[in-house]
Design a protein around this motif. Structure first.
Motif, PDB file in Angstrom:
ATOM      1  N   GLU A 262       6.324 -64.259 -29.602  1.00  0.00           N
ATOM      2  CA  GLU A 262       5.784 -63.560 -30.772  1.00  0.00           C
ATOM      3  C   GLU A 262       4.304 -63.877 -30.973  1.00  0.00           C
ATOM      4  O   GLU A 262       3.516 -63.007 -31.334  1.00  0.00           O
ATOM      5  CB  GLU A 262       6.584 -63.935 -32.027  1.00  0.00           C
ATOM      6  CG  GLU A 262       8.033 -63.485 -32.009  1.00  0.00           C
ATOM      7  CD  GLU A 262       8.167 -61.992 -31.805  1.00  0.00           C
ATOM      8  OE1 GLU A 262       7.371 -61.222 -32.385  1.00  0.00           O
ATOM      9  OE2 GLU A 262       9.071 -61.584 -31.050  1.00  0.00           O
ATOM     10  N   ILE A 263       3.912 -65.128 -30.739  1.00  0.00           N
ATOM     11  CA  ILE A 263       2.495 -65.502 -30.871  1.00  0.00           C
ATOM     12  C   ILE A 263       1.657 -64.720 -29.877  1.00  0.00           C
ATOM     13  O   ILE A 263       0.582 -64.194 -30.206  1.00  0.00           O
ATOM     14  CB  ILE A 263       2.319 -67.017 -30.667  1.00  0.00           C
ATOM     15  CG1 ILE A 263       2.922 -67.790 -31.843  1.00  0.00           C
ATOM     16  CG2 ILE A 263       0.839 -67.383 -30.529  1.00  0.00           C
ATOM     17  CD1 ILE A 263       2.988 -69.295 -31.620  1.00  0.00           C
ATOM     18  N   ASN A 264       2.121 -64.629 -28.652  1.00  0.00           N
ATOM     19  CA  ASN A 264       1.370 -63.913 -27.629  1.00  0.00           C
ATOM     20  C   ASN A 264       1.368 -62.408 -27.856  1.00  0.00           C
ATOM     21  O   ASN A 264       0.417 -61.723 -27.485  1.00  0.00           O
ATOM     22  CB  ASN A 264       1.926 -64.235 -26.242  1.00  0.00           C
ATOM     23  CG  ASN A 264       1.392 -65.547 -25.700  1.00  0.00           C
ATOM     24  OD1 ASN A 264       0.319 -65.600 -25.125  1.00  0.00           O
ATOM     25  ND2 ASN A 264       2.128 -66.619 -25.921  1.00  0.00           N
ATOM     26  N   LYS A 265       2.425 -61.872 -28.474  1.00  0.00           N
ATOM     27  CA  LYS A 265       2.479 -60.437 -28.752  1.00  0.00           C
ATOM     28  C   LYS A 265       1.415 -60.014 -29.760  1.00  0.00           C
ATOM     29  O   LYS A 265       0.981 -58.868 -29.765  1.00  0.00           O
ATOM     30  CB  LYS A 265       3.856 -60.052 -29.298  1.00  0.00           C
ATOM     31  CG  LYS A 265       4.928 -59.851 -28.237  1.00  0.00           C
ATOM     32  CD  LYS A 265       6.226 -59.433 -28.910  1.00  0.00           C
ATOM     33  CE  LYS A 265       7.331 -59.196 -27.894  1.00  0.00           C
ATOM     34  NZ  LYS A 265       8.596 -58.823 -28.565  1.00  0.00           N
TER      35      LYS A 265
ATOM     36  N   GLY B 260      -3.383 -50.817 -30.710  1.00  0.00           N
ATOM     37  CA  GLY B 260      -4.779 -50.746 -31.105  1.00  0.00           C
ATOM     38  C   GLY B 260      -5.607 -51.870 -30.545  1.00  0.00           C
ATOM     39  O   GLY B 260      -6.823 -51.891 -30.662  1.00  0.00           O
ATOM     40  N   SER B 261      -4.906 -52.851 -29.924  1.00  0.00           N
ATOM     41  CA  SER B 261      -5.627 -53.967 -29.321  1.00  0.00           C
ATOM     42  C   SER B 261      -5.719 -53.743 -27.821  1.00  0.00           C
ATOM     43  O   SER B 261      -4.902 -53.055 -27.234  1.00  0.00           O
ATOM     44  CB  SER B 261      -4.880 -55.286 -29.582  1.00  0.00           C
ATOM     45  OG  SER B 261      -4.759 -55.504 -30.961  1.00  0.00           O
ATOM     46  N   PRO B 262      -6.680 -54.348 -27.156  1.00  0.00           N
ATOM     47  CA  PRO B 262      -6.763 -54.263 -25.708  1.00  0.00           C
ATOM     48  C   PRO B 262      -5.566 -54.934 -25.070  1.00  0.00           C
ATOM     49  O   PRO B 262      -4.923 -55.785 -25.689  1.00  0.00           O
ATOM     50  CB  PRO B 262      -8.056 -55.016 -25.371  1.00  0.00           C
ATOM     51  CG  PRO B 262      -8.799 -55.092 -26.657  1.00  0.00           C
ATOM     52  CD  PRO B 262      -7.789 -55.096 -27.737  1.00  0.00           C
ATOM     53  N   PRO B 263      -5.228 -54.589 -23.839  1.00  0.00           N
ATOM     54  CA  PRO B 263      -4.115 -55.247 -23.169  1.00  0.00           C
ATOM     55  C   PRO B 263      -4.352 -56.746 -23.070  1.00  0.00           C
ATOM     56  O   PRO B 263      -5.475 -57.208 -22.935  1.00  0.00           O
ATOM     57  CB  PRO B 263      -4.107 -54.601 -21.765  1.00  0.00           C
ATOM     58  CG  PRO B 263      -4.872 -53.331 -21.923  1.00  0.00           C
ATOM     59  CD  PRO B 263      -5.865 -53.560 -23.003  1.00  0.00           C
ATOM     60  N   SER B 264      -3.233 -57.486 -23.141  1.00  0.00           N
ATOM     61  CA  SER B 264      -3.343 -58.938 -23.047  1.00  0.00           C
ATOM     62  C   SER B 264      -3.754 -59.346 -21.648  1.00  0.00           C
ATOM     63  O   SER B 264      -3.186 -58.909 -20.665  1.00  0.00           O
ATOM     64  CB  SER B 264      -1.989 -59.581 -23.388  1.00  0.00           C
ATOM     65  OG  SER B 264      -2.036 -60.951 -23.181  1.00  0.00           O
TER      66      SER B 264
END
Length: 530
Positions: A397-400, A406-410
Motif C-alpha cells: 500500500e505504501i508503494n502504491k 495521475g502519477s508517473p509510473p513507479s
C-alpha cells in the motif's frame, strides 16, 4: 535484502531473551504478577513513542551515513549496555548499597529501568530495520522481503530459545557469568552488535540531500507529533483496515509473547517437577530452560512455516483477476491445478487468527508440561503469518501511493527515486536522494515516508498492548494477588503462597483468544475493500 533481515532475527533474539527471562526474573526479585504486568507497559509505551517518532525523523534525516543507519547503531549500543546491566543488577547495586531491604528495592528499580531502556532502544533499531525493507524493495518484492523478515525472525527466535534451553554452564563455564540469565544477556548483546554491524556494512543506503526547497522548521518535536497525528487521522482506507487487524490481533499476542515462557515453567513446577527441581538454587534458570524448550518447538514450526507458506500461499499481486501464470509447458498442468487450490495470503492470514484463538482457549485447562508445549507449538503457524502478512500488505500500500492515477509510473531503477509529491527526478548519482516535500499533502508521501506509515502500524501494535497490560493486571490482582510461590522463595523465604486455583496467565491467554476472533473478522473484511 537478506542481510538486512538478519538484523530482524537478531532483534527477535533480544526480544526473546527479554520475554523468556525478565518476567520470572522480576517475580524472583519479589514483584507480584500484577506489578510485573505494569512493568511491561515499557513495551507498548516505547513502541508508541519511539517507532513513529524515529520513523518521521529518519525519513527526513540528511546524515551522511544514511537515514536509518545512525538510529540502528546508537540504539544497538544502548540495548547492549542495558542488557549487561540487567544481567548484573544485583552485583551493580551491591557495589553501592549494603542494607538488605534497600539493596532489594534498588535492584528491582535498576532492573525495571534497564528493561525500559532496552525496550525504547530496540524499538528504534526495529523501526529502522523495517523501513529499510520498504525503502529498498519495489512492489513485486514486498511479499518476498516481508517473508524473509519473517524467516529471519523465526531463526532469531529459534536460536534464542535454543540457547536458552541449553545448560550454558556446561558450554561456557563461568566465562559469561554465573547464571543462565547472565549468559543469555551477553549472547543477546553480542548477537545484536554483530547483526547491526553486518547490516550497516552490507546494505547500501542513499543519502538525502537538501535542495533548498524544504521547510527548515518542520523537524521540531511539535511538527513531528503533528505530522504523525495528521497522517494517522487521514490514513488510506486499506492501510487503516490493516492497522485495525493488527490492533485486534495484538490484544491476543501480547500475553502469549510476554508470559508464555513463565506459564510453561509454572505448569512444569506445579504438575511435573520433582522436589529436587523445585528446590534448585537456580529456579529462574530451570523455568527459563523449560519454557525455552517449548518455545524451541514453537520456533521450529514458525521457521518451517515461514519458508513453506510463501510457496503455497498466493502472492497479493497474483490475486488480481485475469492473472495467468506462465510455467514451463511440461509443468503447466500441475501448476495450473496447484494454483486453483492455492489460498490467498488474506485467507491464510484470516485462518491463522482462528488457529491461534483455537489453541489459546485450551490454556486454562492445561495440566501438564506436554500439553502446555503442544498449545504453544501450535501457535507457530499463526506467528509466521503475523510476522509476514501485515508488513507485506502495508508495504504494498505504501508503494502504491506513488503509483496512483495521475502519477508517473513507479520506478525503482538505480537512477530514479519516488518523490513525496508523487513526482520523479532523474538522479545521476544512485547514492543520492532528493525529494521535494509538500507539507500540505501528507497522504501523498510514498516509499520515502515508509518510516511514518510503519510507525503508525506500530501504534496499532502497541496500543492493544496497553489494553493487554491492564487486563493482565486485573486478572493477576484477582487470581494471584501475592508473590510468586514458585519464584519468590529466594527473595522472600518467609512468605508462602498456595499454587491452588486457576493459573492467572492461562486466563489472560484465554481472553487474548477472544480478541483473535475479532482479528479474523477484521481481516476477512479486507477482501472486498477497494
Amino acid at each position: 535484502m537478506h542481510v538486512n533481515n538478519i538484523l530482524s532475527g537478531a532483534g527477535r533474539f533480544t526480544w526473546g531473551t527479554e520475554m523468556t527471562y525478565c518476567t520470572p526474573y522480576l517475580l524472583q526479585l519479589g514483584l507480584t504478577k500484577s506489578r510485573t504486568s505494569l512493568v511491561w507497559i515499557a513495551g507498548p509505551l516505547s513502541g508508541l513513542i519511539m517507532q513513529p517518532v524515529v520513523g518521521v525523523i529518519a525519513d527526513k534525516s540528511k546524515s551522511k551515513w544514511g537515514r536509518r543507519r545512525p538510529f540502528m547503531v546508537v540504539g544497538t549500543l544502548i540495548v547492549s549496555a542495558c542488557l549487561l546491566v540487567l544481567g548484573w543488577t544485583k552485583e551493580i547495586v551491591g557495589m553501592f548499597v549494603t542494607d538488605t531491604d534497600t539493596k532489594r528495592t534498588a535492584t528491582v528499580v535498576l532492573a525495571v529501568l534497564s528493561i525500559y531502556a532496552v525496550d525504547f532502544a530496540i524499538n528504534a533499531v526495529q523501526s529502522s530495520c523495517r523501513s529499510l525493507i520498504v525503502d529498498t524493495l519495489p512492489i513485486p518484492k514486498q511479499q518476498l522481503g516481508s517473508a524473509w523478515a519473517s524467516r529471519m525472525i523465526s531463526i532469531g527466535h529459534l536460536v534464542g530459545y535454543g540457547a536458552g534451553a541449553l545448560d550454558l554452564q556446561r558450554v561456557f563455564g563461568s566465562a559469561l557469568g554465573d547464571s543462565q540469565f547472565k549468559r543469555m544477556t551477553v549472547i543477546a548483546a553480542l548477537a545484536l552488535v554483530v547483526a547491526v554491524g553486518v547490516t550497516c556494512w552490507a546494505v547500501e543506503e542513499r543519502v538525502l540531500l537538501s535542495d533548498g526547497k524544504e521547510d527548515g522548521d518542520d523537524s521540531g518535536a511539535f511538527a513531528v507529533l503533528s505530522k504523525i497525528l495528521e497522517t494517522t487521522m487521514h490514513l488510506p482506507n486499506r492501510i487503516q483496515a490493516i492497522c485495525w487487524v493488527q490492533f485486534w490481533s495484538w490484544i491476543g499476542w501480547f500475553p502469549f509473547l510476554f508470559y508464555s515462557t513463565t506459564w510453561v515453567g509454572e505448569i512444569y513446577l506445579r504438575y511435573d517437577a520433582s522436589p529436587e527441581s523445585r528446590e534448585h538454587h537456580d529456579t529462574l534458570g530451570n523455568i527459563g530452560r523449560v519454557g525455552s524448550m517449548s518455545l524451541v518447538v514453537f520456533s521450529i514450526i514458525t521457521f518451517i512455516g515461514s519458508f513453506m507458506l510463501p510457496w503455497i500461499v498466493m502472492a497479493p499481486e497474483d490475486e488480481k483477476p485475469g492473472f495467468t501464470p506462465r510455467p514451463p509447458p511440461m509443468l503447466a498442468p500441475i501448476v495450473e491445478k496447484f494454483n486453483k487450490i492455492k489460498p490467498t495470503l488474506l485467507t491464510a492470514w484470516t485462518v491463522s487468527h482462528l488457529i491461534f484463538a483455537g489453541s489459546m482457549v485450551f490454556a486454562p485447562f492445561v495440566s501438564s508440561l506436554r500439553s502446555a508445549t503442544t498449545v504453544v507449538a501450535i501457535c507457530g503457524i499463526p506467528w509466521a503469518l503475523a510476522s509476514w502478512a501485515p508488513f507485506t500488505y502495508i508495504g504494498i500500500e505504501i508503494n502504491k501511493i506513488g503509483s496512483s492515477p495521475g502519477s508517473p509510473p513507479s520506478r525503482n531503477g538505480p537512477f530514479y527515486r519516488r518523490l513525496s509529491n508523487a513526482s520523479f527526478e532523474v538522479e545521476h548519482d544512485p547514492a543520492v536522494l532528493r525529494p521535494h516535500h509538500n507539507s500540505e499533502d501528507i497522504a501523498a508521501s510514498t516509499g520515502e515516508l515508509a518510516g511514518i506509515y510503519l510507525g503508525i502500524l506500530n501504534l496499532f501494535t502497541t496500543l492493544p498492548q496497553f489494553i493487554g497490560t491492564f487486563i493482565s493486571m486485573i486478572v493477576f490482582s484477582i487470581l494471584e494477588p501475592g508473590k510468586s510461590p514458585e519464584l519468590a522463595k529466594e527473595a522472600h523465604p518467609d512468605e508462602h503462597h498456595s499454587t491452588d486455583g486457576p493459573n492467572a496467565i492461562a486466563v489472560c491467554l484465554f481472553i487474548g483468544a477472544l480478541a483473535s476472533v475479532g482479528a479474523a473478522y477484521a481481516t476477512s473484511r479486507l477482501k472486498d475493500m477497494p
